[in-house]
Enzyme design. Sequence first.
Site, PDB file in Angstrom:
ATOM      1  N   GLU A  35     -19.354  12.297   8.253  1.00  0.00           N
ATOM      2  CA  GLU A  35     -19.023  10.924   8.774  1.00  0.00           C
ATOM      3  C   GLU A  35     -19.750  10.287   9.629  1.00  0.00           C
ATOM      4  O   GLU A  35     -19.730  10.765  10.847  1.00  0.00           O
ATOM      5  CB  GLU A  35     -17.489  10.783   9.144  1.00  0.00           C
ATOM      6  N   CYS A  43     -10.044   1.574   6.769  1.00  0.00           N
ATOM      7  CA  CYS A  43      -8.483   1.310   7.103  1.00  0.00           C
ATOM      8  C   CYS A  43      -8.178   1.480   8.563  1.00  0.00           C
ATOM      9  O   CYS A  43      -7.321   0.618   9.039  1.00  0.00           O
ATOM     10  CB  CYS A  43      -7.793   1.903   6.125  1.00  0.00           C
ATOM     11  N   CYS A  48      -7.308  -2.331   7.864  1.00  0.00           N
ATOM     12  CA  CYS A  48      -5.723  -2.415   7.512  1.00  0.00           C
ATOM     13  C   CYS A  48      -4.679  -2.150   8.953  1.00  0.00           C
ATOM     14  O   CYS A  48      -3.867  -2.969   9.298  1.00  0.00           O
ATOM     15  CB  CYS A  48      -5.132  -1.416   6.491  1.00  0.00           C
ATOM     16  N   LYS A  51      -5.820  -4.589  12.030  1.00  0.00           N
ATOM     17  CA  LYS A  51      -5.363  -5.815  11.687  1.00  0.00           C
ATOM     18  C   LYS A  51      -3.887  -6.122  11.364  1.00  0.00           C
ATOM     19  O   LYS A  51      -3.439  -7.051  11.930  1.00  0.00           O
ATOM     20  CB  LYS A  51      -6.015  -5.944   9.956  1.00  0.00           C
ATOM     21  N   ALA A 115     -25.087  11.512   6.267  1.00  0.00           N
ATOM     22  CA  ALA A 115     -25.424  12.408   5.060  1.00  0.00           C
ATOM     23  C   ALA A 115     -26.032  11.606   3.878  1.00  0.00           C
ATOM     24  O   ALA A 115     -25.348  10.583   3.660  1.00  0.00           O
ATOM     25  CB  ALA A 115     -24.481  13.328   4.637  1.00  0.00           C
ATOM     26  N   GLY A 175     -15.166 -18.331   4.148  1.00  0.00           N
ATOM     27  CA  GLY A 175     -14.715 -17.347   3.159  1.00  0.00           C
ATOM     28  C   GLY A 175     -13.337 -17.971   2.751  1.00  0.00           C
ATOM     29  O   GLY A 175     -12.832 -18.550   3.447  1.00  0.00           O
ATOM     30  N   GLY A 176     -12.770 -17.458   1.378  1.00  0.00           N
ATOM     31  CA  GLY A 176     -11.309 -17.652   1.011  1.00  0.00           C
ATOM     32  C   GLY A 176     -10.712 -16.684   0.487  1.00  0.00           C
ATOM     33  O   GLY A 176      -9.610 -16.849  -0.113  1.00  0.00           O
ATOM     34  N   TYR A 178      -8.622 -12.785   0.929  1.00  0.00           N
ATOM     35  CA  TYR A 178      -7.544 -12.223   1.788  1.00  0.00           C
ATOM     36  C   TYR A 178      -8.041 -11.938   3.207  1.00  0.00           C
ATOM     37  O   TYR A 178      -7.074 -12.183   3.925  1.00  0.00           O
ATOM     38  CB  TYR A 178      -6.803 -11.110   1.119  1.00  0.00           C
ATOM     39  N   GLU A 182      -6.139 -13.816   6.268  1.00  0.00           N
ATOM     40  CA  GLU A 182      -5.382 -13.188   7.267  1.00  0.00           C
ATOM     41  C   GLU A 182      -5.797 -13.384   8.577  1.00  0.00           C
ATOM     42  O   GLU A 182      -5.089 -13.551   9.491  1.00  0.00           O
ATOM     43  CB  GLU A 182      -5.476 -11.771   6.774  1.00  0.00           C
ATOM     44  N   ARG A 204      -8.667 -17.940  -4.568  1.00  0.00           N
ATOM     45  CA  ARG A 204      -8.896 -18.251  -6.012  1.00  0.00           C
ATOM     46  C   ARG A 204      -8.738 -16.928  -6.932  1.00  0.00           C
ATOM     47  O   ARG A 204      -8.140 -17.525  -8.179  1.00  0.00           O
ATOM     48  CB  ARG A 204     -10.134 -18.678  -6.286  1.00  0.00           C
ATOM     49  N   ALA A 339      -0.578  -6.532  -0.855  1.00  0.00           N
ATOM     50  CA  ALA A 339       0.168  -7.559   0.098  1.00  0.00           C
ATOM     51  C   ALA A 339      -1.051  -8.133   0.714  1.00  0.00           C
ATOM     52  O   ALA A 339      -1.896  -7.695   1.194  1.00  0.00           O
ATOM     53  CB  ALA A 339       1.249  -7.052   0.976  1.00  0.00           C
ATOM     54  N   HIS A 433      23.587  -9.954  -1.407  1.00  0.00           N
ATOM     55  CA  HIS A 433      23.625 -11.274  -0.571  1.00  0.00           C
ATOM     56  C   HIS A 433      24.157 -11.295   0.673  1.00  0.00           C
ATOM     57  O   HIS A 433      25.106 -10.448   1.021  1.00  0.00           O
ATOM     58  CB  HIS A 433      24.611 -12.212  -1.955  1.00  0.00           C
ATOM     59  N   GLU A 438      17.187 -11.608  -3.521  1.00  0.00           N
ATOM     60  CA  GLU A 438      18.181 -11.492  -4.611  1.00  0.00           C
ATOM     61  C   GLU A 438      17.623 -12.849  -5.557  1.00  0.00           C
ATOM     62  O   GLU A 438      18.318 -12.700  -6.825  1.00  0.00           O
ATOM     63  CB  GLU A 438      19.492 -12.090  -3.985  1.00  0.00           C
TER      64      GLU A 438
END
Length: 448
Positions: A35, A43, A48, A51, A115, A175-176, A178, A182, A204, A339, A433, A438
């Site tokens: 890495e 993430c 994620c 954020k 690497a 941009g448009g 997610y 966000e 879109r 989501a 409820h 519901e």
Amino acid sequence: MSFDYDLFVIGGGSGGVRAARIAAGEYGARVALAEEYRMGGTCVIRGCVPKKLMVYASSVPTMAEEARGYGWSTEVGRFDWQAFRAKLEAELNRLEAIYRKGQTGAGVTVHDQRATVIGPHEVRLADGTEISAKHILVAVGDVPFVPEFEGREHVLTSNDMFKLDALPRRLLIVGGGYIAVEFACIMEGLGVQVTVWNRSPLMRYFDRECADLVTEQMQARGIATRIGVTVDRVRKTAEGLAVTGGESTETFDAVLYATGRVPNTKGLGLDAAGIKLAVNGAVMVDDWSQTNVPSIYAVGDVTDRIALTPVAIREGHAFADTVFGARPRRMDHDLVPSAVFTRPEFGTCGLTEEIARAQEEIEVYATSFRPMRSSFAGSPDKVLMKLVVSKATRKVLGCHIVAPDAGEMIQLAAIAMKMGATKEQFDATCAVHPTMAEELVTLRKPVR
């Protein structure tokens, strides 16, 4: 032929670390992983997790406003970005340490450097060391895309947003998708004046009715949106960044480009090794995540299938089970819920109304209303609950929710959908409820 390792993983993100840990820890394979930046990948380090923590921070003013609607005397003071950023970095360091411990604890050899692939069974580290492996797994994810235009060196990407020295007073988001919406909601919640420019309607590729409601509520919070515009140039001036789009020029303190992401394969040596790449650089794989070079596999965003962390994790795990555990299995990419962490959230699973209608005859069950919590507090916010149903089979083809905590709700709805639930089975489920959810089991008549 003798190899240094059974598996060499390139990339320490969600998919790579899961594959390495399962192969080594559960199946006893000799595994190494490289890495070049920080363990945990997009993430954990620049996606994620940070954020979502920023989402929480940006929600506090709305919570305080709601509290006043419930009779509490409360005021929110000044947001201290420096204090938040320091705590955020400490949390990311903690999580990175957990990811690293998971690897070393499983017996994985970790190389903290880049690497590249130099053959069907060979990789080369940045320090020049060449290593052989029976199998190579490419799990390098994707990177933000910024098109070519005059002044592109002045703009930020999502990778930069967690390390800002200070919050800008005026922010343009280009941009448009997610990521764009966000960050628009996050930054507005933190007190930034936000403008969004995009060539097409926001979100879109999502269900249009839901995307429109999210857009309307963004605008109601003061986020300016401008559709049908592209950036021609960005110039640095004494007043800030002068951004020209079409025939108009506006000045901002910062510009965030959120115009999509592309597979991170540039300079990785994959084409030279004979691996087939898509036009956008994505590694082309079969259902088993195997490339056209039998010894080389790829999982996660680099394959451009479904760019979601849980998908990468499952792909990596399935790879390890198949290749090292004698338990052949493939990742099921059907009905994957997701989501969008706007305010309110947008949870979705299955087909949009537009896609479903193009495929077969459908019925649409939907309702939009002010939930009890918001209504009592005097908030104009609305929620939307929507089911897209096949006329022929009665199966729920799509479920879309715009509401606070929609991500939590869509996770549970997705279980029923994955089991093939019909509209009548939703109807047969007794409601809880009073809740927003519901409505998903009380939608009696189709609206379309």
